[in-house]
Design a protein around this motif. Sequence first.
Motif, PDB file in Angstrom:
ATOM      1  N   THR A   1       2.145   6.730  45.910  1.00 42.96           N
ATOM      2  CA  THR A   1       2.641   7.443  44.513  1.00 42.96           C
ATOM      3  C   THR A   1       2.667   8.819  45.416  1.00 42.96           C
ATOM      4  OG1 THR A   1       0.040   9.029  44.237  1.00 42.96           O
ATOM      5  CG2 THR A   1       1.509   6.516  43.484  1.00 42.96           C
ATOM      6  N   GLU A   2       4.484   9.887  44.605  1.00 44.74           N
ATOM      7  CA  GLU A   2       4.177  11.168  46.089  1.00 44.74           C
ATOM      8  C   GLU A   2       2.543  11.875  45.647  1.00 44.74           C
ATOM      9  OE1 GLU A   2       8.093  13.106  45.057  1.00 44.74           O
ATOM     10  OE2 GLU A   2       8.724  11.693  45.397  1.00 44.74           O
ATOM     11  N   VAL A   3       1.801  11.859  44.704  1.00 43.93           N
ATOM     12  CA  VAL A   3       0.902  12.996  44.404  1.00 43.93           C
ATOM     13  C   VAL A   3      -0.027  12.275  45.623  1.00 43.93           C
ATOM     14  CG1 VAL A   3      -1.288  13.173  43.317  1.00 43.93           C
ATOM     15  CG2 VAL A   3       0.547  13.088  41.979  1.00 43.93           C
ATOM     16  N   LEU A   4      -0.462  11.008  46.302  1.00 44.55           N
ATOM     17  CA  LEU A   4      -1.177  10.709  46.760  1.00 44.55           C
ATOM     18  C   LEU A   4      -0.852  11.626  48.300  1.00 44.55           C
ATOM     19  CD1 LEU A   4      -3.858   9.658  48.122  1.00 44.55           C
ATOM     20  CD2 LEU A   4      -2.206   6.881  48.012  1.00 44.55           C
ATOM     21  N   ALA A   5       0.598  10.930  48.535  1.00 46.13           N
ATOM     22  CA  ALA A   5       1.152  11.750  49.693  1.00 46.13           C
ATOM     23  C   ALA A   5       1.550  12.887  50.083  1.00 46.13           C
ATOM     24  CB  ALA A   5       3.102  11.243  49.463  1.00 46.13           C
ATOM     25  N   ALA A   6       1.650  13.416  49.310  1.00 45.47           N
ATOM     26  CA  ALA A   6       1.279  15.064  49.510  1.00 45.47           C
ATOM     27  C   ALA A   6      -0.129  15.821  49.494  1.00 45.47           C
ATOM     28  CB  ALA A   6       2.107  15.791  47.504  1.00 45.47           C
ATOM     29  N   GLN A   7      -1.208  14.512  48.800  1.00 48.68           N
ATOM     30  CA  GLN A   7      -2.210  14.619  49.179  1.00 48.68           C
ATOM     31  C   GLN A   7      -2.831  15.071  50.750  1.00 48.68           C
ATOM     32  OE1 GLN A   7      -4.743  16.329  47.409  1.00 48.68           O
ATOM     33  NE2 GLN A   7      -6.303  15.663  48.782  1.00 48.68           N
TER      34      GLN A   7
ATOM     35  N   THR B   1      13.039  12.167  66.669  1.00 44.12           N
ATOM     36  CA  THR B   1      13.643  12.101  68.377  1.00 44.12           C
ATOM     37  C   THR B   1      11.828  12.542  68.551  1.00 44.12           C
ATOM     38  OG1 THR B   1      13.089  15.085  67.190  1.00 44.12           O
ATOM     39  CG2 THR B   1      15.047  14.020  67.252  1.00 44.12           C
ATOM     40  N   GLY B   2      11.453  11.685  67.640  1.00 39.70           N
ATOM     41  CA  GLY B   2       9.323  12.223  68.282  1.00 39.70           C
ATOM     42  C   GLY B   2       8.961  13.124  67.788  1.00 39.70           C
ATOM     43  N   GLU B   3       9.259  14.353  67.649  1.00 40.09           N
ATOM     44  CA  GLU B   3       8.921  15.207  67.402  1.00 40.09           C
ATOM     45  C   GLU B   3       7.570  15.862  66.812  1.00 40.09           C
ATOM     46  OE1 GLU B   3       9.275  20.261  65.264  1.00 40.09           O
ATOM     47  OE2 GLU B   3      11.625  18.069  66.001  1.00 40.09           O
ATOM     48  N   ALA B   4       7.938  14.414  65.642  1.00 43.41           N
ATOM     49  CA  ALA B   4       6.820  13.820  64.134  1.00 43.41           C
ATOM     50  C   ALA B   4       5.870  13.049  65.288  1.00 43.41           C
ATOM     51  CB  ALA B   4       6.995  14.090  63.062  1.00 43.41           C
ATOM     52  N   GLY B   5       4.470  13.995  65.317  1.00 42.08           N
ATOM     53  CA  GLY B   5       3.768  12.372  66.120  1.00 42.08           C
ATOM     54  C   GLY B   5       2.652  11.067  64.662  1.00 42.08           C
ATOM     55  N   ILE B   6       2.396  12.163  63.044  1.00 46.35           N
ATOM     56  CA  ILE B   6       2.876  11.323  62.248  1.00 46.35           C
ATOM     57  C   ILE B   6       3.996  11.738  60.852  1.00 46.35           C
ATOM     58  CG2 ILE B   6       0.506  11.134  60.688  1.00 46.35           C
ATOM     59  CD1 ILE B   6      -1.314  11.928  62.628  1.00 46.35           C
ATOM     60  N   VAL B   7       4.263  10.627  60.168  1.00 53.14           N
ATOM     61  CA  VAL B   7       4.911  11.029  59.556  1.00 53.14           C
ATOM     62  C   VAL B   7       4.607  10.115  58.289  1.00 53.14           C
ATOM     63  CG1 VAL B   7       7.195  10.428  58.476  1.00 53.14           C
ATOM     64  CG2 VAL B   7       6.546  10.659  61.442  1.00 53.14           C
ATOM     65  N   ILE B   8       3.567  10.775  56.880  1.00 54.68           N
ATOM     66  CA  ILE B   8       3.138  10.526  56.151  1.00 54.68           C
ATOM     67  C   ILE B   8       4.534  10.521  54.917  1.00 54.68           C
ATOM     68  CG2 ILE B   8       1.732  10.903  53.468  1.00 54.68           C
ATOM     69  CD1 ILE B   8       0.536  12.707  56.144  1.00 54.68           C
ATOM     70  N   GLY B   9       4.338   9.211  53.952  1.00 57.47           N
ATOM     71  CA  GLY B   9       5.324   9.098  52.949  1.00 57.47           C
ATOM     72  C   GLY B   9       5.080   7.826  52.069  1.00 57.47           C
ATOM     73  N   THR B  10       6.505   7.671  51.345  1.00 58.97           N
ATOM     74  CA  THR B  10       5.931   6.680  50.159  1.00 58.97           C
ATOM     75  C   THR B  10       6.869   5.646  50.653  1.00 58.97           C
ATOM     76  OG1 THR B  10       7.749   8.472  48.210  1.00 58.97           O
ATOM     77  CG2 THR B  10       5.542   8.428  48.200  1.00 58.97           C
TER      78      THR B  10
ATOM     79  N   ASP C   1       3.709  18.878  42.397  1.00 55.83           N
ATOM     80  CA  ASP C   1       2.458  19.413  43.032  1.00 55.83           C
ATOM     81  C   ASP C   1       2.010  20.698  43.033  1.00 55.83           C
ATOM     82  OD1 ASP C   1       2.578  18.908  45.898  1.00 55.83           O
ATOM     83  OD2 ASP C   1       3.976  20.403  46.325  1.00 55.83           O
ATOM     84  N   GLY C   2       3.405  20.925  43.013  1.00 54.62           N
ATOM     85  CA  GLY C   2       2.262  22.240  42.006  1.00 54.62           C
ATOM     86  C   GLY C   2       0.951  22.397  40.807  1.00 54.62           C
ATOM     87  N   VAL C   3       1.378  21.837  40.179  1.00 54.57           N
ATOM     88  CA  VAL C   3      -0.257  21.615  39.593  1.00 54.57           C
ATOM     89  C   VAL C   3      -1.555  21.155  40.388  1.00 54.57           C
ATOM     90  CG1 VAL C   3      -1.224  20.223  37.552  1.00 54.57           C
ATOM     91  CG2 VAL C   3       1.441  20.657  37.609  1.00 54.57           C
ATOM     92  N   MET C   4      -1.141  19.994  41.364  1.00 52.30           N
ATOM     93  CA  MET C   4      -2.192  19.646  42.102  1.00 52.30           C
ATOM     94  C   MET C   4      -2.563  20.437  42.422  1.00 52.30           C
ATOM     95  SD  MET C   4      -4.200  16.477  41.979  1.00 52.30           S
ATOM     96  CE  MET C   4      -5.479  17.060  42.557  1.00 52.30           C
ATOM     97  N   ARG C   5      -1.918  21.239  43.608  1.00 47.75           N
ATOM     98  CA  ARG C   5      -2.398  22.458  44.518  1.00 47.75           C
ATOM     99  C   ARG C   5      -3.050  23.184  43.732  1.00 47.75           C
ATOM    100  NH1 ARG C   5      -0.273  24.030  49.110  1.00 47.75           N
ATOM    101  NH2 ARG C   5       1.789  22.420  49.932  1.00 47.75           N
ATOM    102  N   ALA C   6      -2.623  23.968  42.654  1.00 46.17           N
ATOM    103  CA  ALA C   6      -3.730  24.845  41.990  1.00 46.17           C
ATOM    104  C   ALA C   6      -4.705  24.019  41.066  1.00 46.17           C
ATOM    105  CB  ALA C   6      -2.392  25.068  40.212  1.00 46.17           C
ATOM    106  N   PHE C   7      -5.317  23.014  41.208  1.00 51.27           N
ATOM    107  CA  PHE C   7      -6.224  22.225  40.894  1.00 51.27           C
ATOM    108  C   PHE C   7      -6.944  22.134  41.920  1.00 51.27           C
ATOM    109  CE2 PHE C   7      -8.764  18.573  40.097  1.00 51.27           C
ATOM    110  CZ  PHE C   7      -9.311  19.509  38.772  1.00 51.27           C
ATOM    111  N   THR C   8      -6.712  22.170  43.307  1.00 55.00           N
ATOM    112  CA  THR C   8      -7.539  21.760  44.286  1.00 55.00           C
ATOM    113  C   THR C   8      -7.661  23.039  44.573  1.00 55.00           C
ATOM    114  OG1 THR C   8      -5.841  20.253  45.273  1.00 55.00           O
ATOM    115  CG2 THR C   8      -6.893  21.249  46.933  1.00 55.00           C
ATOM    116  N   ASP C   9      -7.253  24.782  44.204  1.00 57.69           N
ATOM    117  CA  ASP C   9      -7.534  25.566  44.877  1.00 57.69           C
ATOM    118  C   ASP C   9      -8.087  26.758  43.969  1.00 57.69           C
ATOM    119  OD1 ASP C   9      -5.393  25.482  47.555  1.00 57.69           O
ATOM    120  OD2 ASP C   9      -4.175  26.363  46.332  1.00 57.69           O
ATOM    121  N   GLY C  10      -8.540  25.673  43.224  1.00 58.89           N
ATOM    122  CA  GLY C  10      -9.689  26.156  41.902  1.00 58.89           C
ATOM    123  C   GLY C  10      -8.687  26.752  40.691  1.00 58.89           C
TER     124      GLY C  10
END
Length: 745
Positions: A350-356, A404-413, A577-586
């Motif tokens: 899921t996008e929520v988990l990928a963002a997390q 290009t190989g600039e990213a060593g880790i690519v996270i996605g859905t 993503d905004g709601v999840m960030r707000a919850f994570t930030d308290g």
Amino acid sequence: MADLGDRLDHLLGKKAADTLVEAFDITTVEDLLRHYPNRYASQGQPLTEGDPPDGAHITIVGDIVKSDLVKMRNRPGHMLKVVLAADKQQVDATFFNGMKVRHNIKVGRRAMFSGTVKYFREKWGLNHPGYLILPEDRESDDIVAMDRVRGGGTLAGMARSTQDPGQGVDMSIFDRPLLPVYPATSKLESWDIMRCVRQVLDQLDPVDDPLPQGVRGEHSLIGLDEALRAIHFPDTQDEIDRAKDRLRFDEATALQLVLAQRRNENSIRNAPPCPPRSDGIAAAFEKLLPFELTDGQNEVAQEISSDLSNAHPMSRLLQGEVGSGKTIVALRAMLQVVDAGFQCALLAPTEVLAAQHYRSLRALLGPLGNAGELDAGEVATKIVALTGSMSTSAKRTALLAAVTGEAGIVIGTHALIQHNVEFFDLGMVVIDEQHRFGVEQRDALRAKAKQGTSPHLLVMTATPIPRTIAMTTLGDLETSTLRELPRGRSPIVTSVVPANAKPAWVDRAWARINEEVAAGRQAYIVCSRIGDEKVSASDKEPQTHSVIDMFEELRHGALAGIEVGLLHGRLPAEEKDGVMRAFTDGDIDVLVCTTVVEVGVDVPNATVMVIIDADRFGVSQLHQLRGRIGRGGHKGLCILVSEANPVGPAFARLQAVSATNDGFELAVLDLRQRREGDVLGAAQSGTDTTLRLLSLLDDLEIISAAQDFARSVIADDPGLARHPGLAAMMKSALDGERLEYLSKT
């Protein structure tokens, strides 16, 4: 004569063969003989001088001396009252469809009745028994001449199954102590299948056994020929048990042969060797960790590190309890690959988990994950995210960093699987919550490595998998398990609240949330549906609480004094993503949400979870959800609210979840309730399971023995060229779609 590979139309005729194909896709002798009975009918005990016990199943033969139609008192219609003179007794029988059977059941005729004894006012009789009208001049042999079978129920069906055109009925069938009852359809009855099986077995040559004598002897297994005959027409229960033992071993062996072939194919492929470095990002990361890894994490990390050092692709399953620290172990492995000059892809459902994952990995790495930025460490890599809802410019930036190989880790859905996503040099694929992805999706991502190489593969799950399931669905993978929780984490306390019987307890749940928030902590409230579904006039209103209604009710009611947020799957990606960030930030105290938070979401300050309509969730899903709380230094409390009957099975299931935090124990319970039907089925390949006798939960000893045998055979003969019997057994024990699914790598 015939063998297992012969077509049935040559043996049974086109009409019967076509019916079998249409009903069950049965085309060969072996297909038919592996259509096993699902139970056995007993002919019942013979009539004795004394009265039989209530509920006994009996079969009697006698002369019909009375047959009267009687009008029913309490409903329309007539029943037929019959008296059968059998031996020295007269037996009463009642048929409730009297008008339909009176033309057959006439005084003076001889008949066989079979049914269950029922007592009424101290007199016993048979209610609506199966019956067969017999010819008066039955000859001494077993073949009785009948122009057509007259009767009803199982007796008539069995008689028809023995009758060939122009010949009589073979009455010897009624002398058998046990008769097979097959999975059937409205167009193909069990007795029709029995007739086909008898016909085929009469023509079948002795079957060559693909299992070596040594293997049969070691596991006390009978031969295949004996097993195939005994499973259909046994004389005793012991014969049935011995036949099933052998045929279960065949099914287990077929599965394990496919998986052993996959392991062998994987072992000869080339993968980029990634030995650990003492001066790389992985080593620097370990020095930065503010806590010690558990013994289990260290042990599993060493197993993975050793695999990654080889020139053949790692294929490993990492399973662990919710909150057991799988992400840290996976990150450590990815950094080892990055140190070797290769890239890693992390696929989330899921996008929520990928963002997390993106946020948590960036936070864990700090300057080590900021390559190309001013605050980057001396050794560092770059992490990028790629999801379907990202803006075009953001996607373009992420795609460029990957190619290009600039990213060593690519996270996605699933967006990572798209054809336009390319990597410079992909060395490792990590699949989170592996049960959410099919084989084809995993393969599409692995195929993005350079031609001629296969990337290392690590699949992770927080849904514990019982050993037998892992051996039969993921038997080509090595398995690592994290059982212990990180140091300092307290077990979660779970309570079940009967909402209808104890409404005050629900009010207490809201009060507890207010108390936790006042103490500086946070909470989840989870609902089973969103609430914006379109309901037609003909549909009934859902009897569950929606997340939208619950959000409005609580923020204006019981939780009015605190900050309440809303999160569900149909919100725009940026808003989620905004709601999840707000919850994570308290900034949000209480998150009212759906199961988008089921996996991966990590907010250590959350201590309470209330799950509304908890009976609507599966056992493993409830365990996953409650794993979102108690991840910091404070104890977690999960409250399961349900309007289910407190003495019913749904409520008992919730009590079972509350009684243990052992995910492996709950996984077994969950699979038993789902009857393990989708273990090899729809969850992975879109079809139902074809295992007929083997239990993936109970037959550990058989599965383990079959695995050892299959691996030894494939090690010596990978393509089964010298074992054609085993190759044929593998194909017959599993259907074509299942074989295709299992054989994909």
